[in-house]
Write a protein that holds these residues in place. Structure first.
Motif, PDB file in Angstrom:
ATOM      1  N   SER A   1       3.201  10.328   9.749  1.00 19.97           N
ATOM      2  CA  SER A   1       3.242   9.324  10.292  1.00 19.97           C
ATOM      3  C   SER A   1       2.037   8.495  10.683  1.00 19.97           C
ATOM      4  N   LEU A   2       0.988   9.433  10.596  1.00 19.76           N
ATOM      5  CA  LEU A   2      -0.531   9.068  10.791  1.00 19.76           C
ATOM      6  C   LEU A   2      -1.036   8.130   9.591  1.00 19.76           C
ATOM      7  N   ALA A   3      -0.469   8.615   8.371  1.00 20.73           N
ATOM      8  CA  ALA A   3      -0.972   7.923   7.511  1.00 20.73           C
ATOM      9  C   ALA A   3      -0.217   6.420   7.177  1.00 20.73           C
ATOM     10  N   ASP A   4       0.856   6.364   7.619  1.00 19.47           N
ATOM     11  CA  ASP A   4       1.459   4.973   7.935  1.00 19.47           C
ATOM     12  C   ASP A   4       0.713   4.070   9.013  1.00 19.47           C
ATOM     13  N   GLU A   5       0.472   4.672  10.014  1.00 19.50           N
ATOM     14  CA  GLU A   5      -0.397   3.834  10.898  1.00 19.50           C
ATOM     15  C   GLU A   5      -1.890   3.555  10.528  1.00 19.50           C
ATOM     16  N   ILE A   6      -2.340   4.366   9.983  1.00 16.84           N
ATOM     17  CA  ILE A   6      -3.561   4.093   9.273  1.00 16.84           C
ATOM     18  C   ILE A   6      -3.396   2.894   8.152  1.00 16.84           C
ATOM     19  N   SER A   7      -2.442   3.148   7.411  1.00 15.82           N
ATOM     20  CA  SER A   7      -2.260   2.144   6.167  1.00 15.82           C
ATOM     21  C   SER A   7      -1.872   0.718   6.731  1.00 15.82           C
TER      22      SER A   7
ATOM     23  N   ILE B   1       0.861  -1.169  -0.063  1.00 11.36           N
ATOM     24  CA  ILE B   1      -0.105   0.141   0.059  1.00 11.36           C
ATOM     25  C   ILE B   1       0.836   1.167  -0.209  1.00 11.36           C
ATOM     26  N   ASP B   2       1.166   1.961  -1.026  1.00 10.35           N
ATOM     27  CA  ASP B   2       1.861   2.870  -1.227  1.00 10.35           C
ATOM     28  C   ASP B   2       1.395   4.147  -0.727  1.00 10.35           C
ATOM     29  N   ARG B   3       2.351   4.674   0.416  1.00  5.46           N
ATOM     30  CA  ARG B   3       2.143   5.944   1.334  1.00  5.46           C
ATOM     31  C   ARG B   3       1.838   7.031   0.452  1.00  5.46           C
ATOM     32  N   ALA B   4       2.661   7.303  -0.592  1.00 10.09           N
ATOM     33  CA  ALA B   4       2.617   8.466  -1.423  1.00 10.09           C
ATOM     34  C   ALA B   4       1.512   8.484  -2.163  1.00 10.09           C
ATOM     35  N   GLU B   5       0.975   7.523  -2.760  1.00  8.09           N
ATOM     36  CA  GLU B   5      -0.320   7.318  -3.585  1.00  8.09           C
ATOM     37  C   GLU B   5      -1.458   7.626  -2.608  1.00  8.09           C
ATOM     38  N   ALA B   6      -1.390   7.177  -1.403  1.00  7.25           N
ATOM     39  CA  ALA B   6      -2.395   7.335  -0.332  1.00  7.25           C
ATOM     40  C   ALA B   6      -2.526   9.017  -0.006  1.00  7.25           C
ATOM     41  N   LEU B   7      -1.468   9.542  -0.188  1.00 12.48           N
ATOM     42  CA  LEU B   7      -1.331  11.146   0.221  1.00 12.48           C
ATOM     43  C   LEU B   7      -1.686  11.782  -0.797  1.00 12.48           C
ATOM     44  N   ARG B   8      -1.446  11.225  -2.053  1.00 16.67           N
ATOM     45  CA  ARG B   8      -2.021  11.794  -3.360  1.00 16.67           C
ATOM     46  C   ARG B   8      -3.820  11.844  -3.207  1.00 16.67           C
ATOM     47  N   TYR B   9      -4.362  10.644  -2.590  1.00 12.92           N
ATOM     48  CA  TYR B   9      -5.535  10.729  -2.886  1.00 12.92           C
ATOM     49  C   TYR B   9      -6.137  11.514  -1.579  1.00 12.92           C
ATOM     50  N   ALA B  10      -5.440  11.821  -0.690  1.00  9.33           N
ATOM     51  CA  ALA B  10      -5.788  12.588   0.382  1.00  9.33           C
ATOM     52  C   ALA B  10      -5.774  14.178  -0.020  1.00  9.33           C
ATOM     53  N   GLY B  11      -5.244  14.299  -1.139  1.00  7.95           N
ATOM     54  CA  GLY B  11      -5.141  15.648  -1.637  1.00  7.95           C
ATOM     55  C   GLY B  11      -3.533  16.366  -1.831  1.00  7.95           C
ATOM     56  N   TYR B  12      -2.872  15.515  -1.350  1.00 11.89           N
ATOM     57  CA  TYR B  12      -1.360  16.031  -1.416  1.00 11.89           C
ATOM     58  C   TYR B  12      -0.603  15.761  -2.732  1.00 11.89           C
ATOM     59  N   ARG B  13      -1.006  16.526  -3.873  1.00  9.59           N
ATOM     60  CA  ARG B  13      -0.386  16.279  -5.117  1.00  9.59           C
ATOM     61  C   ARG B  13       0.896  17.161  -5.134  1.00  9.59           C
ATOM     62  N   LYS B  14       0.750  18.443  -5.061  1.00 11.41           N
ATOM     63  CA  LYS B  14       1.760  19.447  -5.245  1.00 11.41           C
ATOM     64  C   LYS B  14       2.255  19.961  -3.781  1.00 11.41           C
ATOM     65  N   THR B  15       1.891  19.423  -2.567  1.00 11.49           N
ATOM     66  CA  THR B  15       2.525  19.833  -1.414  1.00 11.49           C
ATOM     67  C   THR B  15       2.713  18.679  -0.660  1.00 11.49           C
ATOM     68  N   VAL B  16       3.604  19.006   0.526  1.00 17.49           N
ATOM     69  CA  VAL B  16       4.220  17.771   1.432  1.00 17.49           C
ATOM     70  C   VAL B  16       3.536  17.942   2.727  1.00 17.49           C
TER      71      VAL B  16
END
Length: 200
Positions: A38-44, A16-31
């Motif tokens: 860390s929360l994304a990793d935990e939920i993943s 489960i790609d964290r970077a991809e999950a963050l893109r789905y969460a709206g982080y496409r051009k921002t970090v």
């Protein structure tokens, strides 16, 4: 009509790609900040423990012209799909889901925290994407060649209204527990149907 087959998917083999999950969460051009990452990793990790992947598929011949594609008994009107399959006389047609447990987890998490709910939903999307990547990799290994990209209802000019017919052909309700509502939303929500061409 071709036989519908079931593919077993071991969740431990999924990435489960964290970077991809963050893109789905709206982080496409921002970090996002470290806390959010860390929360994304935990939920993943939580989602990876509760997913119950189910996949059904058909491998069959396709007939393509400029207006539509015939797959099994299904006439699919889509010029974009025809262009994708123009060099393929066969294709895989599949449905995949990560199960209802993920839907329940997203709902419960959203009630607790809006931010965590967004991440849970995004990680759920990344999880079903991981299942689809796994499926397509197995198809490619079986054919010993590179296949086309996936194409699903809602892409380009392939109408979302085809979703019920896709699920019917795959007997996805009985075999994988995937249904579609009158508003064309699949249940479980984190489910996908797609066609993948096998180039000649």
């Amino acid at each position: 009509m071709s036989t519908v087959s079931i593919m077993k998917v071991d969740p431990s083999e999924l990435n489960i790609d964290r970077a991809e999950a963050l893109r789905y969460a709206g982080y496409r051009k921002t970090v996002p900040n470290e806390v959010f990452e860390s929360l994304a990793d935990e939920i993943s990790e939580k989602i990876k423990k509760i997913i119950t992947p189910r996949v059904v598929f058909i491998r069959a011949g396709v007939s393509v012209n400029e207006e539509y594609t015939i797959f099994e008994s299904l006439k699919i009107e889509s010029k974009a799909l025809g262009r994708l399959l123009k060099n393929s006389s066969h294709a895989y047609f599949f449905a995949a889901t990560v199960g209802t447990g993920v839907d329940r987890f997203i709902a419960a998490t959203s009630k607790r925290s809006a931010a965590e709910g967004v991440l849970a939903d995004a990680c759920g999307s990344a999880a079903v994407e991981a299942v689809c990547n796994y499926v397509c990799r197995k198809f490619s290994e079986e054919e010993a060649k590179k296949l086309t990209v996936r194409f699903s209802p809602g892409y380009g000019d392939l109408a979302l209204e085809m979703q019920p017919e896709f699920l019917r052909i795959l007997d996805a309700n009985r075999r994988a527990g995937i249904t579609v509502t009158q508003s064309l939303m699949m249940t479980p929500v984190k489910s996908v149907t797609a066609i993948v061409g096998i180039p000649d």
